[in-house]
Design a protein around this motif. Structure first.
Motif, PDB file in Angstrom:
ATOM      1  N   LEU A 194      38.716  43.071  -0.070  1.00 29.09           N
ATOM      2  CA  LEU A 194      39.802  44.016   0.201  1.00 29.09           C
ATOM      3  C   LEU A 194      41.095  43.215   0.369  1.00 29.09           C
ATOM      4  CD1 LEU A 194      37.707  45.958   2.842  1.00 29.09           C
ATOM      5  CD2 LEU A 194      38.103  46.666   0.471  1.00 29.09           C
ATOM      6  N   HIS A 195      42.211  43.859   0.286  1.00 27.30           N
ATOM      7  CA  HIS A 195      43.537  43.213   0.431  1.00 27.30           C
ATOM      8  C   HIS A 195      43.791  42.139  -0.633  1.00 27.30           C
ATOM      9  CE1 HIS A 195      46.787  41.210   3.178  1.00 27.30           C
ATOM     10  NE2 HIS A 195      47.210  41.428   1.942  1.00 27.30           N
ATOM     11  N   ASN A 196      44.214  42.606  -1.802  1.00 26.56           N
ATOM     12  CA  ASN A 196      44.573  41.684  -2.888  1.00 26.56           C
ATOM     13  C   ASN A 196      45.771  42.230  -3.653  1.00 26.56           C
ATOM     14  OD1 ASN A 196      42.145  39.882  -2.663  1.00 26.56           O
ATOM     15  ND2 ASN A 196      41.180  41.885  -2.890  1.00 26.56           N
ATOM     16  N   PRO A 204      40.837  37.852   1.377  1.00 26.83           N
ATOM     17  CA  PRO A 204      41.474  36.655   0.805  1.00 26.83           C
ATOM     18  C   PRO A 204      42.979  36.799   0.589  1.00 26.83           C
ATOM     19  CG  PRO A 204      40.290  37.837  -0.898  1.00 26.83           C
ATOM     20  CD  PRO A 204      39.988  38.540   0.397  1.00 26.83           C
ATOM     21  N   ASP A 205      43.495  38.046   0.536  1.00 25.16           N
ATOM     22  CA  ASP A 205      44.923  38.223   0.260  1.00 25.16           C
ATOM     23  C   ASP A 205      45.252  37.494  -1.051  1.00 25.16           C
ATOM     24  OD1 ASP A 205      47.555  38.908   0.578  1.00 25.16           O
ATOM     25  OD2 ASP A 205      47.839  37.881   2.501  1.00 25.16           O
ATOM     26  N   ALA A 206      44.367  37.676  -2.043  1.00 24.50           N
ATOM     27  CA  ALA A 206      44.492  36.924  -3.301  1.00 24.50           C
ATOM     28  C   ALA A 206      45.682  37.426  -4.101  1.00 24.50           C
ATOM     29  CB  ALA A 206      43.216  37.064  -4.124  1.00 24.50           C
ATOM     30  N   ASP A 235      48.689  46.064  -3.171  1.00 20.38           N
ATOM     31  CA  ASP A 235      49.986  45.479  -3.490  1.00 20.38           C
ATOM     32  C   ASP A 235      50.978  45.809  -2.380  1.00 20.38           C
ATOM     33  OD1 ASP A 235      50.040  43.914  -5.938  1.00 20.38           O
ATOM     34  OD2 ASP A 235      49.124  45.689  -6.835  1.00 20.38           O
ATOM     35  N   HIS A 236      52.123  45.138  -2.437  1.00 18.92           N
ATOM     36  CA  HIS A 236      53.109  45.319  -1.362  1.00 18.92           C
ATOM     37  C   HIS A 236      53.782  46.691  -1.441  1.00 18.92           C
ATOM     38  CE1 HIS A 236      53.036  41.413   0.547  1.00 18.92           C
ATOM     39  NE2 HIS A 236      52.910  40.867  -0.650  1.00 18.92           N
ATOM     40  N   SER A 237      54.176  47.174  -0.284  1.00 13.40           N
ATOM     41  CA  SER A 237      54.843  48.480  -0.221  1.00 13.40           C
ATOM     42  C   SER A 237      56.343  48.320  -0.449  1.00 13.40           C
ATOM     43  CB  SER A 237      54.561  49.120   1.127  1.00 13.40           C
ATOM     44  OG  SER A 237      55.136  48.329   2.145  1.00 13.40           O
ATOM     45  N   ALA A 251      47.869  47.408   7.122  1.00 14.16           N
ATOM     46  CA  ALA A 251      49.226  47.430   7.676  1.00 14.16           C
ATOM     47  C   ALA A 251      49.583  46.036   8.175  1.00 14.16           C
ATOM     48  CB  ALA A 251      49.298  48.434   8.823  1.00 14.16           C
ATOM     49  N   SER A 252      50.680  45.486   7.668  1.00 12.72           N
ATOM     50  CA  SER A 252      51.067  44.112   8.041  1.00 12.72           C
ATOM     51  C   SER A 252      52.558  44.018   8.312  1.00 12.72           C
ATOM     52  CB  SER A 252      50.774  43.124   6.899  1.00 12.72           C
ATOM     53  OG  SER A 252      49.521  43.319   6.319  1.00 12.72           O
ATOM     54  N   VAL A 253      52.912  43.071   9.177  1.00 10.79           N
ATOM     55  CA  VAL A 253      54.318  42.770   9.433  1.00 10.79           C
ATOM     56  C   VAL A 253      54.765  41.658   8.478  1.00 10.79           C
ATOM     57  CG1 VAL A 253      55.911  41.730  11.104  1.00 10.79           C
ATOM     58  CG2 VAL A 253      54.250  43.433  11.865  1.00 10.79           C
ATOM     59  N   HIS A 254      55.881  41.875   7.786  1.00  9.36           N
ATOM     60  CA  HIS A 254      56.406  40.846   6.892  1.00  9.36           C
ATOM     61  C   HIS A 254      57.862  40.505   7.170  1.00  9.36           C
ATOM     62  CE1 HIS A 254      53.058  42.234   4.168  1.00  9.36           C
ATOM     63  NE2 HIS A 254      52.850  40.949   4.290  1.00  9.36           N
ATOM     64  N   SER A 255      58.540  41.354   7.923  1.00 12.95           N
ATOM     65  CA  SER A 255      59.967  41.096   8.122  1.00 12.95           C
ATOM     66  C   SER A 255      60.304  41.155   9.603  1.00 12.95           C
ATOM     67  CB  SER A 255      60.783  42.154   7.379  1.00 12.95           C
ATOM     68  OG  SER A 255      60.411  43.427   7.870  1.00 12.95           O
ATOM     69  N   ILE A 266      46.941  49.739  -0.164  1.00 16.67           N
ATOM     70  CA  ILE A 266      48.320  49.257  -0.178  1.00 16.67           C
ATOM     71  C   ILE A 266      48.471  48.341   1.030  1.00 16.67           C
ATOM     72  CG2 ILE A 266      49.320  51.109   1.254  1.00 16.67           C
ATOM     73  CD1 ILE A 266      51.109  49.959  -1.887  1.00 16.67           C
ATOM     74  N   GLU A 267      49.253  47.283   0.885  1.00 18.04           N
ATOM     75  CA  GLU A 267      49.605  46.514   2.077  1.00 18.04           C
ATOM     76  C   GLU A 267      50.930  47.072   2.540  1.00 18.04           C
ATOM     77  OE1 GLU A 267      50.144  42.232   1.762  1.00 18.04           O
ATOM     78  OE2 GLU A 267      49.887  42.019   3.920  1.00 18.04           O
ATOM     79  N   SER A 268      50.842  47.996   3.472  1.00 12.18           N
ATOM     80  CA  SER A 268      52.052  48.669   3.913  1.00 12.18           C
ATOM     81  C   SER A 268      52.773  47.829   4.954  1.00 12.18           C
ATOM     82  CB  SER A 268      51.707  50.027   4.516  1.00 12.18           C
ATOM     83  OG  SER A 268      52.878  50.598   5.057  1.00 12.18           O
ATOM     84  N   GLY A 310      46.550  43.878   9.075  1.00 14.39           N
ATOM     85  CA  GLY A 310      46.625  42.636   8.295  1.00 14.39           C
ATOM     86  C   GLY A 310      47.217  41.488   9.109  1.00 14.39           C
ATOM     87  N   HIS A 311      46.831  40.259   8.744  1.00 12.40           N
ATOM     88  CA  HIS A 311      47.299  39.034   9.437  1.00 12.40           C
ATOM     89  C   HIS A 311      48.091  39.314  10.718  1.00 12.40           C
ATOM     90  CE1 HIS A 311      50.942  39.759   7.018  1.00 12.40           C
ATOM     91  NE2 HIS A 311      50.250  39.558   5.911  1.00 12.40           N
ATOM     92  N   PRO A 312      47.358  39.548  11.826  1.00 18.57           N
ATOM     93  CA  PRO A 312      47.967  40.114  13.038  1.00 18.57           C
ATOM     94  C   PRO A 312      49.132  39.344  13.652  1.00 18.57           C
ATOM     95  CG  PRO A 312      45.573  40.060  13.230  1.00 18.57           C
ATOM     96  CD  PRO A 312      45.902  39.363  11.959  1.00 18.57           C
TER      97      PRO A 312
HETATM   98 ZN   LIG Z   1      50.846  40.177   3.921  1.00 15.48          ZN
END
Ligand SMILES: [Zn+2]
Ligand SMILES: [Zn+2]
Length: 560
Positions: free
Chosen positions: A323-325, A511-513, A356-358, A420-424, A395-397, A450-452
């Motif tokens: 999951l998560h690619n 893997p976040d491939a 994919d990224h949101s 759900a992940s933090v990116h910004s 989706i990686e929201s 995602g990656h907490p």
């Molecule tokens: Zn991410």
């Protein structure tokens, strides 16, 4: 003040001006002045404005800046530029091979704000997307950062795994019949390695020493009593311990566990540790079940070993899907179909989760609502085509600053699952970061966190979170926590896996491939999960296709 720090300050000022695209003539004159000041045969500290103006290459305006520096310890113009530049961006300008112009592109076009993110982007092949960057530059930058990371003697497990195994092959060639094994951090599968330790059951340390002195793998080889020490080509320290065959298992045990683990086991022994024939006997005498090396950290698992309740640790073969690619729809390198076929044919998996990224992740080509719908059509089509394999629409929201997810509900409900992940805006205090995550966890559409912490090992510490509160919220909302398997992340940290498992929270090895080879990172995720004590019954992607389909359906059902 000597000339060097003055020159350095002027150089930084010229770099900052270049980064912010100030008038090129001004930049050039300051850069020149920095060079000149550095080379002057006399100190300029204490000189007056008039005296400085007369120095060749300085001139009026720069002279006044230098005087300001003498008087106030800084230059206002520089402070103003620094105020609008993230500290990590300034740091990136110090990396060999990238000047301010390149950093400006990296920062503005790719949204990268520090060295850790830059290293991550090099590994994800993202740098080549930016103007003026080729594969060669990307590789040079990656190497320069790796060199910096290694300069404090710490390495990622994944960075040293091959070299360590090569070294072991040499040892095996020298002593084909002797007992030998890795010990220390490497045997414990630690995420960060500072030293490779090998124990050999031989007293012929002279033979080992002279053979290893010839080796191309090991440098600076030194023999000190029964220890052979040296350095691998990348600078990683090596300690090879030669012991009498009869002492081998005792030494292996003593050199494997963390200090407090070894101490705790020794304290339980009623008779001294003599010459055990294997490690099992040591644990048996201590009233414990044998413990896998990766669990020999502190005392966490000792109680379980005492009750014979150690988990059957997860293995790669237990994983049934990934999951998560990412694919070419956002910042990945391979198409959805290529990713699916690789999972099905090379890895023998049953399903793939595309995430994919949101839309907010503009630098990663995050999907607009239209593109989400188009991707869903493609996945529907592929699912008809792919026999005995399923692609889940994920989706990686992005978790926005207020904790909300990145699409309106009517779009969110179209996905099979959501990471759900933090990116910004990663700069947050613990309270803010924790509440931001918890809001996202409480969103009924969130399936996996995602990656907490957003950490990048050895280069970015990640935002501080209250782990217990975050994990408790996941337990209360049936949200799974990701173990991001990228060797730079390994986030959720294994030190928190037990707490999560005790609370009934499932973990997922993702893997976040961003390319087909990225799936292979699942190996590192499994190692981290084993250290945390994960077993297949609590791992989301160890579920078979029909089982996970049911879980996703139920989660979707619970939203309405
Ligand atoms: Zn991410
Ligand atoms: Zn991702």
């Amino acid at each position: 003040m000597e000339n060097k720090p003055i020159a350095r300050t002027l150089r930084l000022l010229s770099q900052l001006m270049e980064l912010h695209e100030v008038n090129p003539f001004k930049i050039k004159s300051i850069a020149n002045a920095a060079f000149k000041v550095d080379k002057l045969p006399f100190p300029i500290a204490g000189k007056t404005l008039e005296q400085l103006e007369k120095v060749d290459g300085i001139g009026k305006s720069i002279a006044s800046k230098i005087v300001e520096l003498f008087e106030t310890g800084t230059i206002t113009e520089m402070d103003d530029l620094l105020a609008t530049t993230p500290a990590g961006v300034v740091e990136m300008m110090g990396i060999k091979g990238i000047g301010p112009k390149k950093v400006a592109i990296i920062w503005r076009e790719l949204g990268i704000e520090n060295t850790g993110e830059l290293f991550y982007a090099c590994n994800e092949n993202r740098l080549i997307e930016a103007k003026g960057f080729g594969l060669k530059t990307q590789e040079e930058i990656r190497k320069a950062i790796e060199f910096r990371m290694a300069s404090n003697g710490k390495f990622l497990f994944a960075q040293v795994e091959k070299e360590a195994n090569d070294l072991m092959d040499e040892v095996k060639a020298i002593f084909p019949d002797a007992l030998k094994h890795f010990a220390g951090e490497f045997r414990r599968l630690n995420e960060i390695i500072t030293e490779i330790v090998i124990v050999i059951g031989t007293i012929n340390h002279d033979v080992a020493y002279s053979a290893l002195s010839q080796s191309h793998i090991l440098n600076n080889v030194v023999l000190n009593q029964n220890h052979i020490s040296g350095e691998l080509n990348n600078g990683l320290l090596v300690d090879i311990i030669c012991v009498d065959k009869a002492d081998y298992f005792k030494e292996l045990f003593l050199n494997t566990g963390s200090d407090d683990h070894v101490q705790a086991v020794l304290e339980r022994l009623s008779t001294p540790l003599e010459q055990p024939e294997n490690e099992e006997i040591i644990y048996q005498k201590a009233g414990l079940a044998w413990m896998q090396p990766e669990l020999r950290e502190g005392t966490t698992f000792i109680e379980k070993a005492e009750k014979n309740e150690l988990p059957a640790l997860i293995i790669t073969h237990d994983l049934k899907g990934s999951l998560h690619n990412h694919s070419t729809w956002s910042d990945g390198v391979n198409t959805v179909e290529e990713m699916a076929l690789y999972c099905r044919d090379n890895l023998k998996l049953e399903y793939l989760g595309m995430c994919d990224h949101s839309k907010s992740a503009f630098y990663a080509k995050g999907l607009s609502i239209d593109r989400v719908l188009q991707q869903h059509e493609e996945i529907n089509h592929l699912n008809k085509k792919l026999d005995g394999f399923h692609i889940f629409k994920g989706i990686e929201s992005d978790i926005l600053y207020d904790g909300s997810l990145d699409y309106p509900d009517e779009i969110l409900q179209k996905f099979d699952f959501i990471v759900a992940s933090v990116h910004s805006i990663l700069k947050m205090d613990e309270e803010k970061a924790t509440s931001r995550l918890i809001t996202a966890i409480e969103n009924p559409y969130t399936t996996i966190l995602g990656h907490p912490t957003g950490r990048l090992l050895l280069s970015r510490s990640g935002y501080p979170i209250n782990y217990k509160k975050v994990i408790d919220a996941c337990a209360a909302n049936s949200v799974v926590i990701e173990i991001n398997a990228n060797p730079l992340r390994l986030d959720l940290d294994w030190r928190w896996h037990q707490y999560a498992l005790e609370k009934g929270v499932w973990l997922s090895i993702n893997p976040d491939a961003h390319r087909v080879e990225g799936f292979l990172d699942m190996h590192y995720g499994v190692l981290a999960a084993r250290k945390g004590g994960l077993y297949k019954e609590m791992c989301l992607n160890a579920l078979s296709l029909p089982e996970i389909a049911k879980v996703f359906e139920k989660k979707v059902g619970s939203r309405v």
